[in-house]
Write an enzyme that holds these catalytic residues in place. Sequence first.
Site, PDB file in Angstrom:
ATOM      1  N   VAL A  11       7.836  -7.768   3.137  1.00 47.18           N
ATOM      2  CA  VAL A  11       8.616  -6.838   3.021  1.00 47.18           C
ATOM      3  C   VAL A  11       9.195  -6.380   1.617  1.00 47.18           C
ATOM      4  O   VAL A  11       9.318  -6.624   0.415  1.00 47.18           O
ATOM      5  CB  VAL A  11       9.594  -6.874   4.222  1.00 47.18           C
ATOM      6  CG1 VAL A  11       8.835  -7.475   5.810  1.00 47.18           C
ATOM      7  CG2 VAL A  11       9.798  -7.984   4.028  1.00 47.18           C
ATOM      8  N   VAL A  12      10.682  -5.535   2.199  1.00 42.60           N
ATOM      9  CA  VAL A  12      11.048  -4.656   1.119  1.00 42.60           C
ATOM     10  C   VAL A  12      11.646  -5.916  -0.255  1.00 42.60           C
ATOM     11  O   VAL A  12      12.099  -6.831   0.439  1.00 42.60           O
ATOM     12  CB  VAL A  12      12.567  -3.852   1.147  1.00 42.60           C
ATOM     13  CG1 VAL A  12      13.181  -4.541   1.734  1.00 42.60           C
ATOM     14  CG2 VAL A  12      13.565  -3.489  -0.023  1.00 42.60           C
ATOM     15  N   GLU A  13      11.892  -5.865  -1.425  1.00 45.24           N
ATOM     16  CA  GLU A  13      12.480  -6.589  -2.642  1.00 45.24           C
ATOM     17  C   GLU A  13      13.555  -6.954  -2.310  1.00 45.24           C
ATOM     18  O   GLU A  13      14.573  -6.612  -3.354  1.00 45.24           O
ATOM     19  CB  GLU A  13      11.816  -5.753  -3.805  1.00 45.24           C
ATOM     20  CG  GLU A  13      11.493  -6.872  -4.789  1.00 45.24           C
ATOM     21  CD  GLU A  13      10.498  -8.255  -4.966  1.00 45.24           C
ATOM     22  OE1 GLU A  13      11.257  -9.446  -5.853  1.00 45.24           O
ATOM     23  OE2 GLU A  13      10.038  -8.121  -3.892  1.00 45.24           O
ATOM     24  N   LYS A  16      13.723 -10.601   3.412  1.00 44.95           N
ATOM     25  CA  LYS A  16      12.574 -10.993   3.056  1.00 44.95           C
ATOM     26  C   LYS A  16      13.071 -13.073   3.629  1.00 44.95           C
ATOM     27  O   LYS A  16      12.359 -13.447   4.389  1.00 44.95           O
ATOM     28  CB  LYS A  16      11.919 -11.532   1.638  1.00 44.95           C
ATOM     29  CG  LYS A  16      11.879 -10.696   0.662  1.00 44.95           C
ATOM     30  CD  LYS A  16      10.884 -10.965  -0.542  1.00 44.95           C
ATOM     31  CE  LYS A  16      10.019  -9.603  -0.585  1.00 44.95           C
ATOM     32  NZ  LYS A  16       9.212  -9.550  -0.719  1.00 44.95           N
ATOM     33  N   HIS A  57       1.516 -13.032  -5.720  1.00 47.17           N
ATOM     34  CA  HIS A  57       2.298 -11.998  -6.362  1.00 47.17           C
ATOM     35  C   HIS A  57       1.013 -10.595  -7.080  1.00 47.17           C
ATOM     36  O   HIS A  57       0.603 -11.438  -8.044  1.00 47.17           O
ATOM     37  CB  HIS A  57       3.182 -12.283  -7.905  1.00 47.17           C
ATOM     38  CG  HIS A  57       3.653 -10.596  -8.539  1.00 47.17           C
ATOM     39  ND1 HIS A  57       3.446 -11.095  -9.911  1.00 47.17           N
ATOM     40  CD2 HIS A  57       3.772  -9.500  -7.943  1.00 47.17           C
ATOM     41  CE1 HIS A  57       4.348  -9.591  -9.848  1.00 47.17           C
ATOM     42  NE2 HIS A  57       4.610  -8.941  -9.009  1.00 47.17           N
ATOM     43  N   ASN A 112      -0.480  -3.753  -8.694  1.00 46.53           N
ATOM     44  CA  ASN A 112      -1.297  -2.513  -8.205  1.00 46.53           C
ATOM     45  C   ASN A 112      -2.299  -2.151  -9.626  1.00 46.53           C
ATOM     46  O   ASN A 112      -1.484  -2.168 -11.108  1.00 46.53           O
ATOM     47  CB  ASN A 112       0.051  -1.812  -8.078  1.00 46.53           C
ATOM     48  CG  ASN A 112       0.778  -2.450  -6.222  1.00 46.53           C
ATOM     49  OD1 ASN A 112      -0.165  -2.209  -5.611  1.00 46.53           O
ATOM     50  ND2 ASN A 112       1.846  -2.111  -6.448  1.00 46.53           N
ATOM     51  N   ASN A 165       6.613  -9.585 -14.956  1.00 39.49           N
ATOM     52  CA  ASN A 165       7.051  -8.583 -15.025  1.00 39.49           C
ATOM     53  C   ASN A 165       7.645  -8.964 -15.949  1.00 39.49           C
ATOM     54  O   ASN A 165       9.087  -8.800 -16.131  1.00 39.49           O
ATOM     55  CB  ASN A 165       7.275  -8.324 -13.668  1.00 39.49           C
ATOM     56  CG  ASN A 165       7.176  -7.642 -12.397  1.00 39.49           C
ATOM     57  OD1 ASN A 165       5.795  -6.868 -13.422  1.00 39.49           O
ATOM     58  ND2 ASN A 165       6.929  -8.247 -11.459  1.00 39.49           N
TER      59      ASN A 165
END
Length: 206
Positions: free
Chosen positions: A31-33, A38, A81, A84, A131
């Site tokens: 779901v959304v970061e 979460k 993780h 993409n 990241n």
Amino acid sequence: KLQGAPVDLGRLQVVTELEALADATFLVEAVVEDHEHKASLLADLDRHAGPGAVLATTTSSLSISKLARASGRPERFVGLHVFNPVPRMDLVELVFPPEAGEETRERALALCQALGKTAVEVPDVPGFVVNRLLFPYLFSAVELMSETMMAAADVDRCMTLGAGLPMGPVALLDFVGLDVAQAIGEAIGAPVPEMLVELVQAGSLG
């Protein structure tokens, strides 16, 4: 889909109720970061999953230890993780909370192998490894555009042709989503370019 294996559509199920996940052995949220979103979902999954199930998060920047504690089962928790575009990117950063047991570690690694991915265990620091190193570079591309008025396509062309990268920095930000990029920047303490913030506020998310 396992690498090189056909998908057995007869075994696929789409469910909308958490109760339907009671028999699942490995549950992965995506779901959304946002920590609160979460953490809330993971706590719900803990209440509905079987006692032996492993819970996993796909966060790209949030604390795995904090999410593990929020889940209620830190001994059976892992950060997975992925990158993409998922079909093309081999890496999975595996992040474990201190409480994770050996069985959890083995099952997480086995899942990555079954999916045809290369797993690398990384420390539970904001942004992990990729990241943490990547987003300051991506943001510098946006700052360069702001300073020079270069077109996004030209910045990307320079980096793909000049540095051999598979995707330029602006295209990658667009692919990731500018709202997600902003959240990652804030989590790792990297200054988020004003241009990017303004686009997010305008609803232009990539």
